[in-house]
Design an enzyme around this catalytic site. Structure first.
Site, PDB file in Angstrom:
ATOM      1  N   HIS A 126      19.967  52.205  46.739  1.00  0.00           N
ATOM      2  CA  HIS A 126      21.264  52.742  46.287  1.00  0.00           C
ATOM      3  C   HIS A 126      21.446  52.646  44.770  1.00  0.00           C
ATOM      4  CE1 HIS A 126      22.560  53.384  50.333  1.00  0.00           C
ATOM      5  NE2 HIS A 126      22.573  52.105  50.642  1.00  0.00           N
ATOM      6  N   ASP A 163      15.782  54.120  55.965  1.00  0.00           N
ATOM      7  CA  ASP A 163      16.996  53.300  56.055  1.00  0.00           C
ATOM      8  C   ASP A 163      18.121  54.154  56.672  1.00  0.00           C
ATOM      9  OD1 ASP A 163      18.149  50.606  54.469  1.00  0.00           O
ATOM     10  OD2 ASP A 163      19.671  52.160  54.784  1.00  0.00           O
ATOM     11  N   HIS A 165      21.068  54.400  55.794  1.00  0.00           N
ATOM     12  CA  HIS A 165      21.897  54.974  54.719  1.00  0.00           C
ATOM     13  C   HIS A 165      21.052  55.864  53.816  1.00  0.00           C
ATOM     14  CE1 HIS A 165      23.679  50.977  55.765  1.00  0.00           C
ATOM     15  NE2 HIS A 165      24.774  51.727  55.842  1.00  0.00           N
ATOM     16  N   ASP A 244      18.168  49.067  59.294  1.00  0.00           N
ATOM     17  CA  ASP A 244      19.559  48.997  59.741  1.00  0.00           C
ATOM     18  C   ASP A 244      19.930  50.145  60.685  1.00  0.00           C
ATOM     19  OD1 ASP A 244      19.200  50.593  57.541  1.00  0.00           O
ATOM     20  OD2 ASP A 244      20.756  49.646  56.320  1.00  0.00           O
TER      21      ASP A 244
HETATM   22 ZN   LIG Z   1      20.930  50.657  54.623  1.00  0.00          ZN
END
Ligand SMILES: [Zn+2]
Length: 308
Positions: A126, A163, A165, A244
């Protein structure tokens, strides 16, 4: 040939409060499972060095690197975004995490190991060129990739990110870099609410609806990632390995299981063997349900070391 395992005890000293999900115990959960399953016997353990400002500035603006290092609190916490804060050990941990990707690159391109797994935190995907967010400070995988391109002279590097996200930071850094193909699969509607509109022709973004499950995940890899990766013919592949999306992890709802992580790693290794001598460097990103994280990372590493 063994898989390099790059980690450092300093990565355990960064913490963001007693109830924060991105906690030091995450690394122990991975390490313990690798140990229990006997996989560490097949890995070359290396201490992660500190990334240098010059190495970081290949992925981040020099001013941002200076600012992050200068923000380190002498005591207590310093809030960076609503979910992300620094303690006095955070900068050192972040420098180790990025340094791990640099060392892994040197080891793999130097022929000392065909694959590497960087068991580090804070995570990185991120972190944008000039912004820390989402538990991330430096974009570890991006620092490694730019090291491979700018120092080792590679011309085509792939980044795959599974991931749950979207890796907005990696997309921000590589959106104008045709030397990099980024393939990601993420859950739609989750933080950081990006990815639906790819920011460049070198981005293969696949957003999946909540509760998609392993079948739709695998179809996305087969239909979207594999043809793009084959056409790109990477000289080296990096993985943003976030776990995740596991069904036990309440950060997301993709409902993946260990077998899905093993399967996607097998697909990545197939591309790597076809185009780049099996060279793959994986960096830990998310994964917050500790037992599921340890089991999933172990399933991933088992394929990286060729035990499956
Ligand atoms: Zn994540």
């Amino acid at each position: 040939m063994l898989c390099a395992y790059v980690t450092h005890a300093d990565c355990l000293r960064h913490e963001m409060g007693a109830t924060h999900p991105e906690c030091p115990e995450r690394l122990a959960a991975v390490h313990d499972q690798l140990l229990i399953k006997g996989l560490l016997d097949y890995m070359l353990v290396h201490d992660a060095p500190l990334a240098t400002p010059e190495q970081l500035a290949r992925a981040h603006s020099p001013a941002y690197v200076r600012d992050i290092i200068g923000m380190s609190p002498a005591q207590g916490y310093r809030q960076v975004d609503p979910d992300t804060s620094m303690n006095p050990h955070t900068v050192t941990a972040a420098l180790r995490a990025a340094g791990a990707a640099v060392l892994a690159t040197d080891l793999v391109l130097g022929g000392e190991a065909p694959t590497a797994f960087c068991c580090v935190r804070p995570p990185g995907h991120h972190a944008e060129r000039a912004a820390a967010m989402g538990f991330c400070f430096f974009n570890n995988v991006a620092v490694g990739i730019r090291h491979a391109l700018d120092v080792h002279g590679l011309r085509r590097v792939a980044l795959v990110d599974f991931d749950v996200h979207h890796g907005n930071g990696s997309e921000d850094i590589f959106r104008d870099d045709p030397r990099v193909l980024m393939c990601s699969i993420f859950e739609q509607g989750l933080y950081p609410f990006s990815g639906d509109d790819a920011k460049g022709p070198n981005m293969v973004n696949v957003g999946l609806p909540s509760r998609s499950g392993g079948e739709k995940f695998r179809a996305a890899v087969t239909d979207r990632w594999m043809p793009a990766l084959d056409a790109f013919a990477p000289q080296l592949i990096y993985v943003s390995a976030g776990f995740d999306g596991h069904r036990e992890d309440d950060m997301g709802n993709l409902a993946l299981v260990e077998a899905d992580y093993a399967w996607v790693t097998t697909q990545i290794m197939t591309i790597a063997r076809r185009h780049c001598g099996g060279r793959v460097i994986s960096c830990l990103e998310g994964g917050y349900a500790l037992s599921a994280l340890g089991r999933s990372a172990t399933a991933h590493v088992r394929v990286l070391i060729g035990a499956d």
